[in-house]
Scaffold this motif. Structure first.
Motif, PDB file in Angstrom:
ATOM      1  N   ARG A  19       0.848  -1.188   0.000  1.00 42.92           N
ATOM      2  CA  ARG A  19       0.000   0.000   0.000  1.00 42.92           C
ATOM      3  C   ARG A  19       0.881   1.235   0.000  1.00 42.92           C
ATOM      4  NH1 ARG A  19      -4.478   2.440   4.216  1.00 42.92           N
ATOM      5  NH2 ARG A  19      -2.592   2.966   5.396  1.00 42.92           N
ATOM      6  N   LEU A  20       0.692   2.063  -1.018  1.00 42.48           N
ATOM      7  CA  LEU A  20       1.413   3.322  -1.110  1.00 42.48           C
ATOM      8  C   LEU A  20       0.571   4.439  -0.511  1.00 42.48           C
ATOM      9  CD1 LEU A  20       2.771   3.107  -4.778  1.00 42.48           C
ATOM     10  CD2 LEU A  20       3.775   2.192  -2.667  1.00 42.48           C
ATOM     11  N   SER A  21       1.255   5.410   0.070  1.00 41.61           N
ATOM     12  CA  SER A  21       0.578   6.589   0.614  1.00 41.61           C
ATOM     13  C   SER A  21       1.217   7.840   0.024  1.00 41.61           C
ATOM     14  CB  SER A  21       0.711   6.635   2.138  1.00 41.61           C
ATOM     15  OG  SER A  21       0.138   5.495   2.743  1.00 41.61           O
ATOM     16  N   CYS A  22       0.414   8.892  -0.062  1.00 40.05           N
ATOM     17  CA  CYS A  22       0.910  10.177  -0.539  1.00 40.05           C
ATOM     18  C   CYS A  22       0.266  11.263   0.309  1.00 40.05           C
ATOM     19  CB  CYS A  22       0.576  10.376  -2.009  1.00 40.05           C
ATOM     20  SG  CYS A  22       0.977  12.023  -2.641  1.00 40.05           S
ATOM     21  N   ALA A  23       1.091  11.949   1.096  1.00 41.27           N
ATOM     22  CA  ALA A  23       0.596  13.054   1.914  1.00 41.27           C
ATOM     23  C   ALA A  23       0.643  14.332   1.094  1.00 41.27           C
ATOM     24  CB  ALA A  23       1.444  13.187   3.167  1.00 41.27           C
ATOM     25  N   ALA A  24      -0.521  14.955   0.947  1.00 41.80           N
ATOM     26  CA  ALA A  24      -0.629  16.151   0.116  1.00 41.80           C
ATOM     27  C   ALA A  24      -0.891  17.373   0.990  1.00 41.80           C
ATOM     28  CB  ALA A  24      -1.761  15.989  -0.890  1.00 41.80           C
ATOM     29  N   SER A  25      -0.259  18.492   0.653  1.00 45.12           N
ATOM     30  CA  SER A  25      -0.474  19.720   1.404  1.00 45.12           C
ATOM     31  C   SER A  25      -0.240  20.938   0.516  1.00 45.12           C
ATOM     32  CB  SER A  25       0.457  19.785   2.629  1.00 45.12           C
ATOM     33  OG  SER A  25       1.801  19.783   2.222  1.00 45.12           O
ATOM     34  N   GLY A  26      -0.813  22.070   0.932  1.00 43.55           N
ATOM     35  CA  GLY A  26      -0.545  23.332   0.256  1.00 43.55           C
ATOM     36  C   GLY A  26      -1.331  23.588  -1.010  1.00 43.55           C
ATOM     37  N   PHE A  27      -2.259  22.691  -1.392  1.00 42.74           N
ATOM     38  CA  PHE A  27      -2.996  22.934  -2.632  1.00 42.74           C
ATOM     39  C   PHE A  27      -4.301  23.646  -2.339  1.00 42.74           C
ATOM     40  CE2 PHE A  27      -6.212  19.604  -2.176  1.00 42.74           C
ATOM     41  CZ  PHE A  27      -5.599  18.689  -1.328  1.00 42.74           C
ATOM     42  N   ASN A  73      -9.823  12.322   3.083  1.00 40.37           N
ATOM     43  CA  ASN A  73      -9.882  13.780   2.996  1.00 40.37           C
ATOM     44  C   ASN A  73      -9.460  14.458   4.299  1.00 40.37           C
ATOM     45  OD1 ASN A  73     -10.769  13.854   0.328  1.00 40.37           O
ATOM     46  ND2 ASN A  73     -12.887  13.528   0.930  1.00 40.37           N
ATOM     47  N   ALA A  74      -9.784  13.829   5.411  1.00 42.70           N
ATOM     48  CA  ALA A  74      -9.431  14.422   6.706  1.00 42.70           C
ATOM     49  C   ALA A  74      -7.919  14.514   6.880  1.00 42.70           C
ATOM     50  CB  ALA A  74     -10.058  13.609   7.833  1.00 42.70           C
ATOM     51  N   LYS A  75      -7.204  13.536   6.309  1.00 44.22           N
ATOM     52  CA  LYS A  75      -5.754  13.499   6.450  1.00 44.22           C
ATOM     53  C   LYS A  75      -5.030  14.032   5.215  1.00 44.22           C
ATOM     54  CE  LYS A  75      -5.757   9.446   9.503  1.00 44.22           C
ATOM     55  NZ  LYS A  75      -5.267   8.051   9.669  1.00 44.22           N
ATOM     56  N   ASN A  76      -5.815  14.432   4.182  1.00 43.87           N
ATOM     57  CA  ASN A  76      -5.210  14.866   2.918  1.00 43.87           C
ATOM     58  C   ASN A  76      -4.196  13.845   2.423  1.00 43.87           C
ATOM     59  OD1 ASN A  76      -6.676  17.181   2.578  1.00 43.87           O
ATOM     60  ND2 ASN A  76      -5.142  18.530   3.470  1.00 43.87           N
ATOM     61  N   THR A  77      -4.583  12.592   2.474  1.00 44.49           N
ATOM     62  CA  THR A  77      -3.689  11.512   2.086  1.00 44.49           C
ATOM     63  C   THR A  77      -4.322  10.657   1.006  1.00 44.49           C
ATOM     64  OG1 THR A  77      -2.680  11.468   4.288  1.00 44.49           O
ATOM     65  CG2 THR A  77      -2.357   9.530   2.897  1.00 44.49           C
ATOM     66  N   LEU A  78      -3.508  10.347   0.006  1.00 37.88           N
ATOM     67  CA  LEU A  78      -3.910   9.495  -1.109  1.00 37.88           C
ATOM     68  C   LEU A  78      -3.281   8.121  -0.910  1.00 37.88           C
ATOM     69  CD1 LEU A  78      -5.129   9.342  -4.067  1.00 37.88           C
ATOM     70  CD2 LEU A  78      -2.807   9.905  -4.840  1.00 37.88           C
ATOM     71  N   TYR A  79      -4.025   7.084  -1.258  1.00 42.87           N
ATOM     72  CA  TYR A  79      -3.521   5.717  -1.112  1.00 42.87           C
ATOM     73  C   TYR A  79      -3.612   4.970  -2.435  1.00 42.87           C
ATOM     74  CZ  TYR A  79      -4.272   6.731   3.835  1.00 42.87           C
ATOM     75  OH  TYR A  79      -4.252   7.308   5.073  1.00 42.87           O
ATOM     76  N   LEU A  80      -2.756   3.973  -2.567  1.00 43.33           N
ATOM     77  CA  LEU A  80      -2.873   3.015  -3.662  1.00 43.33           C
ATOM     78  C   LEU A  80      -2.642   1.631  -3.069  1.00 43.33           C
ATOM     79  CD1 LEU A  80      -3.325   2.724  -6.748  1.00 43.33           C
ATOM     80  CD2 LEU A  80      -0.826   2.543  -6.949  1.00 43.33           C
ATOM     81  N   GLN A  81      -3.714   0.871  -2.959  1.00 39.71           N
ATOM     82  CA  GLN A  81      -3.610  -0.510  -2.502  1.00 39.71           C
ATOM     83  C   GLN A  81      -3.334  -1.383  -3.710  1.00 39.71           C
ATOM     84  OE1 GLN A  81      -3.933  -1.940   0.799  1.00 39.71           O
ATOM     85  NE2 GLN A  81      -3.020  -3.598  -0.388  1.00 39.71           N
ATOM     86  N   MET A  82      -2.224  -2.103  -3.677  1.00 42.20           N
ATOM     87  CA  MET A  82      -1.814  -2.923  -4.805  1.00 42.20           C
ATOM     88  C   MET A  82      -1.799  -4.385  -4.374  1.00 42.20           C
ATOM     89  SD  MET A  82       1.281  -0.575  -6.326  1.00 42.20           S
ATOM     90  CE  MET A  82       2.342  -0.821  -4.903  1.00 42.20           C
ATOM     91  N   LYS A  83      -2.542  -5.225  -5.104  1.00 42.39           N
ATOM     92  CA  LYS A  83      -2.603  -6.651  -4.812  1.00 42.39           C
ATOM     93  C   LYS A  83      -2.201  -7.434  -6.051  1.00 42.39           C
ATOM     94  CE  LYS A  83      -6.371  -6.077  -1.465  1.00 42.39           C
ATOM     95  NZ  LYS A  83      -7.759  -6.461  -1.101  1.00 42.39           N
ATOM     96  N   SER A  84      -1.931  -8.705  -5.860  1.00 47.86           N
ATOM     97  CA  SER A  84      -1.543  -9.593  -6.973  1.00 47.86           C
ATOM     98  C   SER A  84      -0.464  -8.949  -7.826  1.00 47.86           C
ATOM     99  CB  SER A  84      -2.774  -9.924  -7.828  1.00 47.86           C
ATOM    100  OG  SER A  84      -3.776 -10.531  -7.049  1.00 47.86           O
ATOM    101  N   LEU A  85       0.539  -8.438  -7.162  1.00 51.51           N
ATOM    102  CA  LEU A  85       1.599  -7.727  -7.873  1.00 51.51           C
ATOM    103  C   LEU A  85       2.382  -8.650  -8.793  1.00 51.51           C
ATOM    104  CD1 LEU A  85       2.692  -5.403  -4.980  1.00 51.51           C
ATOM    105  CD2 LEU A  85       2.039  -4.622  -7.256  1.00 51.51           C
ATOM    106  N   LYS A  86       2.825  -8.080  -9.908  1.00 49.56           N
ATOM    107  CA  LYS A  86       3.583  -8.813 -10.915  1.00 49.56           C
ATOM    108  C   LYS A  86       4.927  -8.125 -11.128  1.00 49.56           C
ATOM    109  CE  LYS A  86      -0.777  -9.445 -13.436  1.00 49.56           C
ATOM    110  NZ  LYS A  86      -1.467  -9.216 -14.737  1.00 49.56           N
ATOM    111  N   PRO A  87       5.906  -8.850 -11.652  1.00 51.21           N
ATOM    112  CA  PRO A  87       7.188  -8.189 -11.945  1.00 51.21           C
ATOM    113  C   PRO A  87       7.038  -6.962 -12.851  1.00 51.21           C
ATOM    114  CG  PRO A  87       7.457 -10.556 -11.985  1.00 51.21           C
ATOM    115  CD  PRO A  87       5.986 -10.308 -11.806  1.00 51.21           C
TER     116      PRO A  87
END
Length: 124
Positions: A19-27, A73-87
């Motif tokens: 799971r990737l996270s991205c904290a966004a601010s200042g926009f 939205n409360a945390k201004n954070t974007l996520y990407l849940q990645m499953k069944s990952l491949k090379p």
């Protein structure tokens, strides 16, 4: 000043999850789109998934059914849940923000600000 800071990358075996996270601010967009892109060595940066401020999402065909984009939205954070990952998912993953919302797979031209990227490596 817009800041996007990704985290959560790493190395995982084929079939695994991350799971990737991205904290966004200042926009200050009234309406916006947040997205994940990725760039593998020697390849163009490609859109992976996006989510608009109204909640609409879009995905690249290559990740549909395996990846899920979401935002807190409360945390201004974007996520990407990645499953069944491949090379083939191995790449540097970037988050981005822009003022254009599209139901199509995200395009680089529609995004104004970018994070520094986080490496995802999938081993076979």
């Amino acid at each position: 000043q817009v800041q996007l800071v990704e985290s959560g990358g790493g190395s995982v075996q084929s079939g695994g999850s991350l799971r990737l996270s991205c904290a966004a601010s200042g926009f200050s967009y009234s309406r916006y789109s947040l997205a994940w892109f990725r760039q593998a060595p020697g390849k163009e940066r490609e859109g992976v998934a996006s989510i608009c401020s109204d909640g609409r999402t879009s995905y690249a065909d290559s990740v549909k059914g395996r990846f899920t984009i979401s935002q807190d939205n409360a945390k201004n954070t974007l996520y990407l849940q990645m499953k069944s990952l491949k090379p083939d998912d191995t790449a540097i993953y970037y988050c981005a923000i822009g003022g254009i919302c599209s139901i199509r797979s995200p395009l680089k031209a529609n995004f104004d600000y970018w994070g520094q990227g986080t490496q995802v490596t999938v081993t076979s």
